[in-house]
Design a protein around this motif. Structure first.
Motif, PDB file in Angstrom:
ATOM      1  N   UNK A 123      -4.690   0.652  -7.829  1.00  0.00           N
ATOM      2  CA  UNK A 123      -3.229   0.734  -7.953  1.00  0.00           C
ATOM      3  C   UNK A 123      -2.734   2.162  -7.705  1.00  0.00           C
ATOM      4  N   UNK A 124      -3.451   3.135  -8.242  1.00  0.00           N
ATOM      5  CA  UNK A 124      -3.057   4.530  -8.050  1.00  0.00           C
ATOM      6  C   UNK A 124      -3.131   4.916  -6.574  1.00  0.00           C
ATOM      7  N   UNK A 125      -4.176   4.481  -5.895  1.00  0.00           N
ATOM      8  CA  UNK A 125      -4.320   4.786  -4.478  1.00  0.00           C
ATOM      9  C   UNK A 125      -3.211   4.135  -3.661  1.00  0.00           C
ATOM     10  N   UNK A 126      -2.892   2.886  -3.956  1.00  0.00           N
ATOM     11  CA  UNK A 126      -1.787   2.212  -3.257  1.00  0.00           C
ATOM     12  C   UNK A 126      -0.483   2.980  -3.446  1.00  0.00           C
ATOM     13  N   UNK A 127      -0.231   3.446  -4.669  1.00  0.00           N
ATOM     14  CA  UNK A 127       0.999   4.205  -4.943  1.00  0.00           C
ATOM     15  C   UNK A 127       1.008   5.532  -4.180  1.00  0.00           C
ATOM     16  N   UNK A 128      -0.125   6.211  -4.149  1.00  0.00           N
ATOM     17  CA  UNK A 128      -0.222   7.476  -3.416  1.00  0.00           C
ATOM     18  C   UNK A 128       0.015   7.236  -1.930  1.00  0.00           C
ATOM     19  N   UNK A 129      -0.578   6.182  -1.386  1.00  0.00           N
ATOM     20  CA  UNK A 129      -0.415   5.889   0.047  1.00  0.00           C
ATOM     21  C   UNK A 129       1.046   5.552   0.386  1.00  0.00           C
ATOM     22  N   UNK A 130       1.755   4.898  -0.509  1.00  0.00           N
ATOM     23  CA  UNK A 130       3.181   4.607  -0.279  1.00  0.00           C
ATOM     24  C   UNK A 130       3.984   5.902  -0.217  1.00  0.00           C
ATOM     25  N   UNK A 158       3.332   7.720   3.052  1.00  0.00           N
ATOM     26  CA  UNK A 158       4.027   7.120   4.194  1.00  0.00           C
ATOM     27  C   UNK A 158       5.444   7.674   4.300  1.00  0.00           C
ATOM     28  N   UNK A 159       6.077   7.931   3.174  1.00  0.00           N
ATOM     29  CA  UNK A 159       7.427   8.487   3.172  1.00  0.00           C
ATOM     30  C   UNK A 159       7.432   9.963   3.552  1.00  0.00           C
ATOM     31  N   UNK A 160       6.400  10.674   3.149  1.00  0.00           N
ATOM     32  CA  UNK A 160       6.339  12.128   3.342  1.00  0.00           C
ATOM     33  C   UNK A 160       5.597  12.554   4.604  1.00  0.00           C
ATOM     34  N   UNK A 161       4.848  11.645   5.196  1.00  0.00           N
ATOM     35  CA  UNK A 161       4.064  12.007   6.373  1.00  0.00           C
ATOM     36  C   UNK A 161       2.869  12.876   6.052  1.00  0.00           C
ATOM     37  N   UNK A 162       2.277  12.672   4.878  1.00  0.00           N
ATOM     38  CA  UNK A 162       1.118  13.453   4.448  1.00  0.00           C
ATOM     39  C   UNK A 162      -0.079  12.537   4.246  1.00  0.00           C
ATOM     40  N   UNK A 163      -1.239  13.137   3.991  1.00  0.00           N
ATOM     41  CA  UNK A 163      -2.425  12.337   3.677  1.00  0.00           C
ATOM     42  C   UNK A 163      -3.355  13.135   2.773  1.00  0.00           C
ATOM     43  N   UNK A 164      -3.665  12.572   1.624  1.00  0.00           N
ATOM     44  CA  UNK A 164      -4.601  13.147   0.670  1.00  0.00           C
ATOM     45  C   UNK A 164      -5.887  12.321   0.726  1.00  0.00           C
ATOM     46  N   UNK A 165      -7.009  12.913   1.087  1.00  0.00           N
ATOM     47  CA  UNK A 165      -8.255  12.148   1.092  1.00  0.00           C
ATOM     48  C   UNK A 165      -8.603  11.680  -0.324  1.00  0.00           C
ATOM     49  N   UNK A 166      -8.961  10.395  -0.442  1.00  0.00           N
ATOM     50  CA  UNK A 166      -9.340   9.827  -1.734  1.00  0.00           C
ATOM     51  C   UNK A 166     -10.704   9.161  -1.580  1.00  0.00           C
ATOM     52  N   UNK A 167     -11.640   9.558  -2.441  1.00  0.00           N
ATOM     53  CA  UNK A 167     -12.988   8.997  -2.441  1.00  0.00           C
ATOM     54  C   UNK A 167     -13.173   8.203  -3.725  1.00  0.00           C
ATOM     55  N   UNK A 168     -13.512   6.934  -3.600  1.00  0.00           N
ATOM     56  CA  UNK A 168     -13.754   6.090  -4.769  1.00  0.00           C
ATOM     57  C   UNK A 168     -15.114   6.439  -5.372  1.00  0.00           C
ATOM     58  N   UNK A 169     -15.140   6.668  -6.667  1.00  0.00           N
ATOM     59  CA  UNK A 169     -16.386   6.848  -7.419  1.00  0.00           C
ATOM     60  C   UNK A 169     -16.431   5.704  -8.411  1.00  0.00           C
TER      61      UNK A 169
END
Length: 74
Positions: free
Chosen positions: A8-15, A18-29
């Motif tokens: 859920x947190x990753x989905x929120x970050x990706x939304x 999309x608005x800001x035109x940025x990308x934060x790499x996220x690695x699932x542990x």
């Protein structure tokens, strides 16, 4: 996490990205090792996936893959 899980947190970050035109790499542990869980993580927007127990070398390699070291400032 008390309010939302990692998917859920990753989905929120990706939304937001999309608005800001940025990308934060996220690695699932995760302790989840089934291919189904890996697919769910990928669909949620995780860039990569590591199953626990995580070895430091594996984590370092994943981080360097997504966030390469920058040259020192002169």
């Amino acid at each position: 996490m008390p309010v939302m899980d990692g998917l859920e947190a990753t989905l929120a970050i990706r939304k937001l990205e999309a608005l800001r035109g940025t990308h934060l790499p996220i690695i699932a542990l995760t302790a989840n090792v089934l291919e189904e869980h890996r697919r769910e993580a990928q669909q949620a927007g995780f860039d990569d996936y590591l199953a626990k127990p995580v070895k430091l070398e594996e984590l370092r390699a994943k981080v360097q893959k997504w966030i390469p070291e920058r040259a020192p400032a002169a």
